[in-house]
Design an enzyme around this catalytic site. Structure first.
Site, mmCIF file in Angstrom:
data_model
loop_
_atom_site.group_PDB
_atom_site.id
_atom_site.type_symbol
_atom_site.label_atom_id
_atom_site.label_comp_id
_atom_site.label_asym_id
_atom_site.label_seq_id
_atom_site.Cartn_x
_atom_site.Cartn_y
_atom_site.Cartn_z
ATOM 1 N N GLN A 14 -29.937 23.674 53.291
ATOM 2 C CA GLN A 14 -29.400 22.827 54.337
ATOM 3 C C GLN A 14 -28.112 22.721 54.536
ATOM 4 O OE1 GLN A 14 -31.688 19.078 53.265
ATOM 5 N NE2 GLN A 14 -31.760 18.977 55.091
ATOM 6 N N SER A 50 -26.646 21.612 48.253
ATOM 7 C CA SER A 50 -27.657 20.555 47.507
ATOM 8 C C SER A 50 -28.358 21.009 46.925
ATOM 9 C CB SER A 50 -28.040 19.797 49.556
ATOM 10 O OG SER A 50 -29.245 20.490 50.140
ATOM 11 N N THR A 51 -29.838 20.663 46.434
ATOM 12 C CA THR A 51 -30.044 21.117 45.064
ATOM 13 C C THR A 51 -31.914 21.182 46.649
ATOM 14 O OG1 THR A 51 -29.447 20.390 43.345
ATOM 15 C CG2 THR A 51 -31.221 21.635 43.526
ATOM 16 N N HIS A 52 -31.620 21.420 48.272
ATOM 17 C CA HIS A 52 -32.778 21.393 49.325
ATOM 18 C C HIS A 52 -32.395 23.442 49.393
ATOM 19 C CE1 HIS A 52 -31.646 17.410 50.268
ATOM 20 N NE2 HIS A 52 -31.137 17.291 48.755
ATOM 21 N N ASN A 53 -33.096 23.969 48.485
ATOM 22 C CA ASN A 53 -33.718 25.245 48.840
ATOM 23 C C ASN A 53 -35.726 25.900 49.457
ATOM 24 O OD1 ASN A 53 -31.743 25.477 46.334
ATOM 25 N ND2 ASN A 53 -31.330 26.504 47.057
#
Lengths: 587, 220
Positions: A348, A514-517
């Site tokens: 992200q 962000s923890t948007h992997n």
């Protein structure tokens, strides 16, 4: 090692987060005997997360035991294939969860649908600008489904998670007060939108002056008391902050622990086994049928769990890693571009401009549950990119998240990092500043991928997942454009000062981003470029479903959780309405 | 050392290490007209308690080799735990100060202490066993934590960090109604420790009952 063999179940679901909880609920509701295996510990939200102890920034944001314990398992990382990947020894850029409820239990409640454009990304960009418009090496692709296909499942997820918002497009009719650029929705949100904070009001006024259309961004912290689709009650959010990285003591934040699991626990045909770490999907001699999974239980025993259907519902990394460890699907090779498992890993993009006021003060600690005022005018098909030279976009927002004091003290550019001048600046500006943030898309590229590390192992002696990832020019150009736009908005608010965060030249595993992997086991219409078909069913092993962020062929701007939840509803429906009638490939 | 009257004995740090930290954190967040600095806030005590716990031994970090230095983008790669970084770092910085100024860090005048801290921050001090930037970054991170975390962890004594900012601590049940209200919300901060000790009241849902402070807009 002797392996204990358990009694067979109809379906084994690996992971109890956003995806696992919904998939288990939907399949159990159909009468299937469902077992959910979770590597983390059992959680009793009413007793594990209580006031005032949850209002602890140090414990939850910095040292939390609800995040993945890296001493047992981590990933390794490098920017490019010429480097040696090294283990991520400490949490930084992202915070995968490790508990019943998964990563979703500590999410921030940002609950946006992707745009129709995002699902047909390659086709639509090609149609409008030609196929040469894509940046070199970009492997972003269509999802194999359209927005209209999945709209009912967004709607279903929103009624499980009690999302609060205002429709901007109801069955094709643009509605005042909502996001005019969203895809047509079949009905209103289940709950009203959040109220607008004074910071949001300043942003909205400036954005309107510049021709944008501000709206209250949808969020999954309750805007009123709400009984959800599973007959669970969620209470109205108190706006006391401590949300992202934390678990809500009030049960006001929809997540697996509040919105799904309590309903599942009532079902006799459902079982949850925490502290069970799945290490492999087992297949029969043909390799085309999954026979169940193998896991290591809390006492270190190896256990075989037979099942008719296997659902991998873990975080992006583990879905991909389990496929690689199980030898299911062809591993991706960036040299040839062939193979699929580990392909199209994305992340992200983000950025922010802080505005500082000497003549205005706010209440930055009041908020949470992703109260935000947004614009979506710089996203999807809305902007004409002909002369911009990039694909992708962003939404822009001012969020009142409940600013905690260790990490939320912006200072004007040029302020020293410590000392008396720094102290003066934080005292002056903690209450007199806020951020306009960019939340942007990230394309997939040929040389950004996941595979198994040749050197580093987890506590069970199995190879770590290796991430090879860096930012590309396209994303930097996109962000530079967004910075220009939001700086205009910042100036229109007439602050005393404003300061733009810099654009990272290289991707770095620290600090938190962000923890948007996303990606690694992507969905699509073609087995040559996807791991699962449009029903999230493995092309190679039809009784295996791989569901979650791992399925995103690229990442859109909007934040992934709502789309991950939607995919769970969609995949569960595919199993219930199609697969169970005629088990086998659905496509 | 800890302030008189505060019942705390250091579990990990030696008296000399505490004197080093007291001096260093006082430069990072000094006492001035805005209020107490990091030393008086108990940041050395905070750091000691963190070092005694799981974080001090990197209990949740990946700790298998091979250990390679890597690139800055690859993050923390030192084989040292925080306990070791402080122990080895303080010793080697004191040796550096002895060599350069003929005195341990704690005895240097403030301007020279700042000079040393800046050199550490910029990675310009060539310590034998670890990067000076690694030491500084950890010290600054812990100083900020100790100054602004809940006082239950030994720092932020008397909530001086929160008073500096105007952060009210544990949330109030009144926030919800105040969300879209531009009226300034100022209150005496309430900590988890206050509630635990019975020094602050809570409502039925466990939110703090704040005592509001009336302030003029723009005033400190």
């Amino acid at each position: 090692m002797t392996t204990t063999k358990m009694k067979p179940v109809d379906a084994v679901v690996v992971g109890s987060g956003v995806v696992g909880s919904i998939m288990a609920m939907e399949l159990a509701s159909k009468g299937l005997k469902v077992l959910c295996l979770e590597r983390g510990r059992m959680i009793d939200p009413q007793h594990d997360f209580v006031m005032p102890y949850v209002n602890d920034e140090l414990k939850y944001d910095r040292h939390s035991d609800i995040f993945q314990n890296l001493s047992r398992e981590t990933i390794s990382f490098r920017n490019n294939a010429s480097q040696t990947a090294l283990p991520m020894r400490e949490l930084g850029s992202f915070k995968p969860g490790e508990m019943v409820g998964g990563t979703g239990a500590h999410w921030g409640c940002n609950a946006r649908r992707f745009l129709p454009h995002d699902f047909e990304f390659r086709s639509r960009i090609t149609e409008r600008y030609g196929s040469n418009f894509f940046p070199e090496g970009c492997t972003s692709q269509d999802w194999g489904v359209t927005f209209d296909d999945v709209e009912p499942y967004y709607d279903q997820f929103e009624h499980i998670y009690g999302v609060g918002g205002k429709a901007g497009n109801l069955n094709g009719e643009i509605q005042p007060g909502g996001n005019p650029h969203e895809g047509p929705r079949s009905r209103e949100y289940p709950n009203p939108a959040t109220r607008r904070t004074p910071q949001g009001e300043l942003f909205a006024k400036a954005a309107t002056e510049l021709g944008y259309t501000p709206f209250q961004g949808p969020a999954a912290a309750m805007t009123q008391d709400y009984t959800n689709l599973y007959k669970l009650m969620l209470g109205e959010c108190q706006r006391g902050g401590f949300c992202s990285s934390h678990v809500c003591s009030q049960g006001a934040k929809a997540n697996p622990l509040t919105a799904v699991l309590p309903a599942l626990y009532r079902k006799e045909n459902f079982e949850l086994r925490p502290l069970c770490n799945v290490i492999k999907v087992n297949t029969d001699s043909t390799g085309k049928k999954a026979t169940g999974v193998t896991y290591i239980d809390a006492r270190g025993r190896e256990v075989e769990q037979p099942a008719e259907i296997v659902v991998l519902a873990t975080y992006c990394f583990n879905n991909t890693r389990l496929l690689l460890l199980s030898g299911i699907g062809t591993p991706y090779d960036p040299q040839t571009g062939r193979g699929v498992v580990g392909r199209n890993y994305s992340y992200q993009t983000g950025g922010r401009v802080h505005v500082f006021f000497d003549d205005r003060e706010f209440n930055p600690f009041i908020g949470g549950g992703m109260v935000n005022t947004s614009i979506d005018d710089l996203n999807g098909d809305v902007i004409d990119r002909s002369n911009l030279g990039f694909v992708g976009g962003a939404y822009v927002a001012v969020s009142s998240f409940g600013a905690t004091p260790i990490k939320n003290k912006p200072v004007p550019a040029g302020t020293p990092r410590w000392g008396a001048e720094w102290k003066k600046a934080v005292a002056q500006y903690y209450r007199r500043s806020f951020a306009i943030s960019i939340h942007g898309s990230c394309q997939s590229y040929r040389h950004n991928y996941l595979d198994l590390d040749p050197t580093y192992k987890d506590a069970n002696g199995l190879p770590l997942l290796r991430m090879t990832f860096d930012w590309h020019e396209n994303e930097k150009k996109m962000l530079a454009f967004m910075y220009e736009r939001i700086t205009e908005i910042a100036k229109a608010m007439k602050p005393s000062k404003y300061a733009a965060h810099h654009i990272y030249k290289k991707y770095t595993i620290v600090p938190y981003q962000s923890t948007h992997n996303m990606g690694g086991a992507v969905m699509g219409a073609d087995p040559a470029t996807s791991v699962v078909n449009k029903y999230l069913q493995s092309w190679d092993v039809p009784n295996l479903f791989v569901v979650g962020g791992s399925a995103f062929p690229h990442n859109a701007a909007q934040g992934p959780t709502e789309t991950i939840g939607m995919l769970a509803c969609w995949a569960a429906d595919g199993i219930k309405e199609n697969y169970l009638q005629r088990p086998g490939p659905l496509v | 050392m800890a302030e008189p009257g505060v019942p705390y004995a250091y579990g990990y740090l030696s008296p000399q290490e505490v004197r080093f930290l007291d001096a260093a954190v006082e430069r990072l967040i000094p006492t001035d007209e805005l209020g107490p600095g990091a030393k008086d806030a108990g940041v050395s005590c905070y750091i000691d308690r963190q070092l005694c716990g799981m974080w001090g031994t990197h209990g949740r970090n990946y700790r298998s080799g091979p250990w390679l230095e890597g690139t800055p983008e690859q993050g923390f790669q030192s084989r040292f735990t925080p306990q070791e970084i402080y122990r080895v770092g303080i010793q080697e910085i004191n040796l550096y100060c002895r060599g350069k100024y003929d005195k341990h860090f704690e005895f240097l005048p403030p301007a020279q202490q700042e000079e040393v801290l800046q050199a550490l921050e910029q990675g310009k001090v060539d310590l034998p066993s670890l990067s000076s930037k690694l030491f500084f970054d950890l010290l600054w991170r812990n100083t900020e934590e100790g100054f602004f975390a809940d006082p239950m962890y030994g720092g932020n004594r008397d909530k001086v960090g929160w008073k500096l900012l105007g952060f009210p601590g544990v949330a109030s049940g009144a926030y919800r109604e105040h969300l879209d209200n531009p009226e300034l919300y100022h209150a005496e901060p309430v900590s988890i420790l206050d509630i635990r000790l019975g020094h602050a009241q809570v409502d039925a849902q466990g939110f703090a009952k704040h005592v509001r402070i009336v302030k003029q807009e723009g005033s400190k």
